[in-house]
Enzyme design. Structure first.
Site, PDB file in Angstrom:
ATOM      1  N   HIS A 170       1.062 -49.535 -11.166  1.00 48.68           N
ATOM      2  CA  HIS A 170       0.907 -50.941 -11.522  1.00 48.68           C
ATOM      3  C   HIS A 170       2.199 -51.582 -12.018  1.00 48.68           C
ATOM      4  O   HIS A 170       2.639 -52.616 -11.510  1.00 48.68           O
ATOM      5  CB  HIS A 170      -0.165 -51.099 -12.606  1.00 48.68           C
ATOM      6  CG  HIS A 170      -1.498 -50.568 -12.224  1.00 48.68           C
ATOM      7  ND1 HIS A 170      -1.991 -50.608 -10.942  1.00 48.68           N
ATOM      8  CD2 HIS A 170      -2.466 -49.982 -12.971  1.00 48.68           C
ATOM      9  CE1 HIS A 170      -3.204 -50.084 -10.916  1.00 48.68           C
ATOM     10  NE2 HIS A 170      -3.506 -49.688 -12.125  1.00 48.68           N
TER      11      HIS A 170
ATOM     12  N   ASP B 210      -3.764 -51.078  -4.798  1.00 45.30           N
ATOM     13  CA  ASP B 210      -3.401 -51.246  -6.205  1.00 45.30           C
ATOM     14  C   ASP B 210      -4.102 -52.514  -6.666  1.00 45.30           C
ATOM     15  O   ASP B 210      -3.670 -53.623  -6.349  1.00 45.30           O
ATOM     16  CB  ASP B 210      -1.882 -51.378  -6.363  1.00 45.30           C
ATOM     17  CG  ASP B 210      -1.452 -51.474  -7.830  1.00 45.30           C
ATOM     18  OD1 ASP B 210      -2.325 -51.683  -8.696  1.00 45.30           O
ATOM     19  OD2 ASP B 210      -0.250 -51.348  -8.104  1.00 45.30           O
ATOM     20  N   HIS B 211      -5.211 -52.354  -7.397  1.00 45.88           N
ATOM     21  CA  HIS B 211      -6.012 -53.534  -7.732  1.00 45.88           C
ATOM     22  C   HIS B 211      -5.245 -54.525  -8.591  1.00 45.88           C
ATOM     23  O   HIS B 211      -5.590 -55.709  -8.646  1.00 45.88           O
ATOM     24  CB  HIS B 211      -7.313 -53.113  -8.433  1.00 45.88           C
ATOM     25  CG  HIS B 211      -7.127 -52.574  -9.809  1.00 45.88           C
ATOM     26  ND1 HIS B 211      -6.922 -51.235 -10.065  1.00 45.88           N
ATOM     27  CD2 HIS B 211      -7.092 -53.191 -11.008  1.00 45.88           C
ATOM     28  CE1 HIS B 211      -6.793 -51.051 -11.362  1.00 45.88           C
ATOM     29  NE2 HIS B 211      -6.883 -52.215 -11.963  1.00 45.88           N
TER      30      HIS B 211
END
Length: 509
Positions: A255, A192-193
């Site tokens: 996110h 999950d950037h």
């Protein structure tokens, strides 16, 4: 000025071969290659490494090196040192092939053996799946069949999987079952950037490194929490993907719920490995899935129409490229969630996210309860709002705390005063893509910032009932907000019903 390491670690990652599936794609050239180069420049990439790109595009080692050299000139986030890049490029290789063909993986196995011998590498291999989710299971199956996922003593094999992890709860479970048939859960790094952003990582430091905040981080002192992830951009060139996803799958399920769990979790036993992930899962499990009538009461969806962004006309979502002209896909979502545990009982968590909104910002607002007594008289207290803490995630990273102070003069007049901290005040910061920390952590085997499957399952259990209701009841008012606004009016009414309002902080720094 000396640049600090992105992660706070001093040692480079383990020597390894990095295999990138989808090597000719946007993610690779815009994010992964610049991130790997940044790690090399910061001495966090191991001295012994090699990169093998795999894609269907016909090419070879020489042409691929020329391509990534052109790409890095355009997408690097820092000045490119020619000697550093030359060393990186000569360690880069390319394989073209069909992901459905066993021959591709036989060729890959041979190439891995070749580069390991050339660069004196151990058996460590990192596989990055920067490809369509429809290929995740097939590629892992092929890797296993070719014997490329087998770990030996002192030699790891790890797989990084990009989002989305499933399209709904059942598809996520099916995908996980398919993956764990071929590899162990400990080998799967679900990336999950967003969790690679400095400010998101700083949430734990802020909470657990400052004794002044943790004692009041609970329902006795906090009135509400807001998380806003707003974009000015539309779907750009992602219309085909986005029209089958929507903002809830694209942003909320991964996110935003990840950020919420960091805000709400209990103090972990340590800041690495499963200690943090255990506490994050507990938060998600404490968010009870909504019943259908609760979905109608506590959620709002929207879709943008034509409007103005920065003074320029922009088109409606339904006229964007590769979008169905009758699409009912949501580009905006707002909802009220309740974390039903001892710390957060009765504290609403309001989240909203959307495209073509008034500003590009990601902010977390912690609203504290009002002082119990109006000590300074009605007039003095009338314009004073309760204290708020704002964590600015992007684009201007920082933290703001609203406090109350007396204005100069003979009378008692109170004002809200922002105590503002900007990351820019640290001086020179390291230009980053957001992937550096995550790639580095995978190389050293730190899974703290990666999703474990139970957290993926828990987040889908929250989101799935909402999507089911929306699927059954098609919206009749789409598009229901103009581009360049803060979303549909119903989102304002949603939060006002609870006695609050949406907040957006824009400070002149």
């Amino acid at each position: 000025m000396t640049t600090k390491p992105l992660t706070g670690h001093e040692c480079p990652g383990d020597p390894c071969t990095i295999v990138i599936f989808g090597a000719s794609g946007d993610l690779t050239k815009r994010k992964l290659m610049p991130a790997l180069y940044n790690l090399k420049a910061l001495k966090l990439l191991p001295e012994n490494f090699a990169v093998i790109g795999v894609a269907v595009t016909d090419s070879n080692d020489e042409l691929y090196r020329a391509k990534i050299t052109d790409d890095i000139k355009q997408f690097a986030t820092r000045s490119v040192d020619q000697a550093e890049w030359d060393d990186f490029a000569k360690r880069s290789y390319y394989i073209s092939g069909d992901f459905n063909s066993a021959d591709t993986f036989t060729h890959l196995g041979n190439k891995i053996a070749e580069v390991q011998k050339t660069w004196n590498l151990t058996g460590n291999v990192l596989f990055y799946l920067a490809i369509s989710p429809s290929f995740f299971g097939k590629v892992v199956e092929q890797l296993d069949t070719a014997g490329l996922t087998k770990e030996n003593p002192g030699a790891w094999r790890r797989i990084i999987i990009e989002k989305p992890f499933g399209h709904d709860l059942q598809s996520a479970r099916d995908l996980n079952k398919e993956l764990t048939t071929h590899v162990d859960e400990s080998q799967i790094y679900r990336i999950d950037h967003y969790l690679g952003k400095e400010t998101v990582q700083n949430i734990m430091v802020f909470r657990f490194g400052n004794s002044v905040y943790e004692p009041i981080w609970n329902r006795r002192y906090i009135d509400y929490v807001q998380i806003t992830v707003a974009e000015k951009l539309g779907v750009e060139l992602r219309g085909g993907y986005y029209d089958h996803s929507g903002v809830t799958r694209d942003m909320v399920q991964n996110h935003i719920l990840s950020v919420l769990s960091l805000i709400a979790m209990e103090p972990p036993a340590s800041i690495s490995g499963d200690s943090v992930r255990n506490e994050k899962v507990k938060v998600l499990e404490a968010i009870r899935p909504m019943e259908p009538e609760e979905v109608l009461m506590n959620t709002v969806r929207g879709q943008y129409g034509a409007g103005l962004i920065d003074g320029k006309n922009v088109p409606a979502y339904r006229t964007e490229k590769d979008v169905d002209p009758q699409s009912n896909t949501e580009t905006f979502v707002a909802m009220k969630l309740m974390v039903e545990n001892w710390r957060w009982a009765d504290v609403p968590f309001f989240i909203r996210s959307g495209k073509r909104l008034a500003e590009h910002t990601t902010q977390i607002v912690i609203g504290f309860k009002r002082s119990p007594l109006l000590l300074f008289g009605k007039n003095a207290d009338a314009d004073v709002t309760p204290n708020r803490l704002v964590i600015h995630v992007q684009p201007d990273e920082g933290i703001t705390m609203d406090i109350h102070a007396k204005k100069p003069g003979p009378g008692v007049s109170i004002a809200n005063v922002p105590l503002d901290f900007s990351y820019a005040e640290f001086g020179e910061t390291t230009a980053a893509t957001g992937y550096e920390t995550l790639l580095y952590d995978c190389m050293i085997g730190d899974m703290t910032l990666f999703h474990r499957y139970d957290s993926v399952d828990a987040s889908w259990r929250i989101v799935n009932p909402i999507l089911d209701v929306w699927q059954a009841l098609h919206p009749r008012d789409f598009p229901n907000y103009a581009a360049g606004t803060w979303g549909p009016e119903a989102a304002t009414k949603l939060i006002e019903k609870a006695g609050h309002q949406w907040h957006y902080y824009k400070l002149d720094r």
